[in-house]
Design a protein around this motif. Structure first.
Motif, PDB file in Angstrom:
ATOM      1  N   SER A   1       0.674   6.541   0.622  1.00 21.12           N
ATOM      2  CA  SER A   1       0.382   5.531  -0.403  1.00 21.12           C
ATOM      3  C   SER A   1       0.609   6.051  -1.829  1.00 21.12           C
ATOM      4  CB  SER A   1      -1.044   5.006  -0.240  1.00 21.12           C
ATOM      5  OG  SER A   1      -1.967   6.075  -0.172  1.00 21.12           O
TER       6      SER A   1
ATOM      7  N   ILE B   1       0.822  -1.212   0.000  1.00 20.15           N
ATOM      8  CA  ILE B   1       0.000   0.000   0.000  1.00 20.15           C
ATOM      9  C   ILE B   1       0.857   1.263   0.000  1.00 20.15           C
ATOM     10  CG2 ILE B   1      -1.656   1.341   1.368  1.00 20.15           C
ATOM     11  CD1 ILE B   1      -2.792  -1.397   2.321  1.00 20.15           C
ATOM     12  N   PHE B   2       1.933   1.236   0.796  1.00 18.61           N
ATOM     13  CA  PHE B   2       2.627   2.494   1.093  1.00 18.61           C
ATOM     14  C   PHE B   2       3.808   2.736   0.148  1.00 18.61           C
ATOM     15  CE2 PHE B   2       0.520   1.372   5.199  1.00 18.61           C
ATOM     16  CZ  PHE B   2      -0.472   2.340   5.085  1.00 18.61           C
TER      17      PHE B   2
END
Length: 304
Positions: A297, A83-84
């Motif tokens: 993100s 996600i990040f």
């Protein structure tokens, strides 16, 4: 080829990497948590579900589409948190700098190799191994590069300390014409409300001359005061401890006028609109449970 160009946090966005949640895997075990907020949710049984996080990230992708921004996504790695995107690398000027991040996360950079392949290889920078750095701690702001760090002797004891002084020095060598200004952040492995995981968890510039700030995220009051003086008190939105916990400083600028924000940030979003910003509200409360939000993100590649 991608002609990278990033001078600051807010110029008009043209190309970006947006993380993915589509193969995030099951909730991690407690001992696998990288931060105190994830720990809380693992223990409470409220760790976010994949379908909810995918839905939230698609809402952001839709906003990018609306503003005609080129969006790259990582290749999905099965059962892996991707996600990040901000953590794994960052762009300053025309250089793509790979982060030296937690060893458990090294596969994340391989998943964006299709993006790196479009960048002139001379512009892809690998920092020396001694430099620990994550993109959430690095903020280009015109003549400055702001960097969150932790220099205490107990640095190795904190899984939440992600950027060290060697990285600060390396960035100053890479960009001798810029002023690299570092800020000591408050760290806690166990109490989320006392932990500034990255600089963007307690500070972010917005527009041309404004900023979101949380005083308690900074260990040294003079460094916090420097930012207040730099932006001017009247241009600062000071967030509370609870608002920091919910990641109110981790919004994302599409341009000096347009900001993507979480729809529950009522006080912040109202203030932003009073200041003349267009606020694109998205749901992001599930992703926030992992101590990251919109800036975390996204990895901007090209801004005007």
């Amino acid at each position: 080829m991608l002609k990278l160009h990033i001078k600051n946090e807010t110029s008009r966005l043209r190309a970006v990497v947006l993380g993915t949640a589509e193969s995030n895997g099951p909730a991690p075990k407690l001992e696998e948590a990288y931060d105190p907020k994830s720990r809380e949710h693992i223990m409470a049984g409220t760790y976010p579900k994949i379908e909810d996080m995918v839905h939230e990230m698609e809402a952001v992708a839709t906003v990018f589409e609306k503003y005609d921004i080129q969006v790259f996504r990582p290749n999905a790695i099965e059962d892996y948190n991707q996600i990040f995107a901000r953590d794994i690398a960052f762009v300053i000027e025309d250089k793509f700098i790979k982060s030296n991040i937690l060893p458990d996360r090294e596969r994340e950079i391989d998943a964006i190799q299709h993006v790196i392949d479009q960048i002139d290889s001379d512009k892809v920078i690998n920092l020396p191994e001694i430099c620990h750095v994550e993109g959430g701690d690095v903020m280009p702001w015109n003549d400055y590069i702001f960097v969150g760090t932790y220099t205490g002797d107990d640095y190795p004891d904190y899984i939440t300390a992600r950027t060290n002084i060697h990285a600060v020095d390396a960035l100053q060598k890479l960009f001798p014409h810029k002023k690299v200004k570092s800020f000591e952040l408050r760290k806690s492995n166990t109490v989320a409300k006392e932990n500034a995981l990255h600089l963007d968890c307690c500070f972010q510039p917005i527009g041309h001359d404004k900023a979101i700030l949380h005083k308690n995220g900074f260990l040294i009051e003079e460094e916090y005061d420097w930012l207040v003086n730099f932006f001017g008190k009247e241009n600062i939105f000071e967030i509370t401890k609870d608002e920091m916990y919910h990641m109110n400083s981790n919004v994302f600028s599409i341009s000096p006028q347009v900001i993507i924000s979480e729809r529950n940030f009522t006080r912040l979003n109202t203030w932003l609109r009073v200041q003349g910003f267009t606020v694109e509200e998205v749901p992001y409360a599930e992703i926030a449970k992992q101590e990251g939000l919109l800036r975390c993100s996204t990895m901007p590649l090209i801004r005007d």
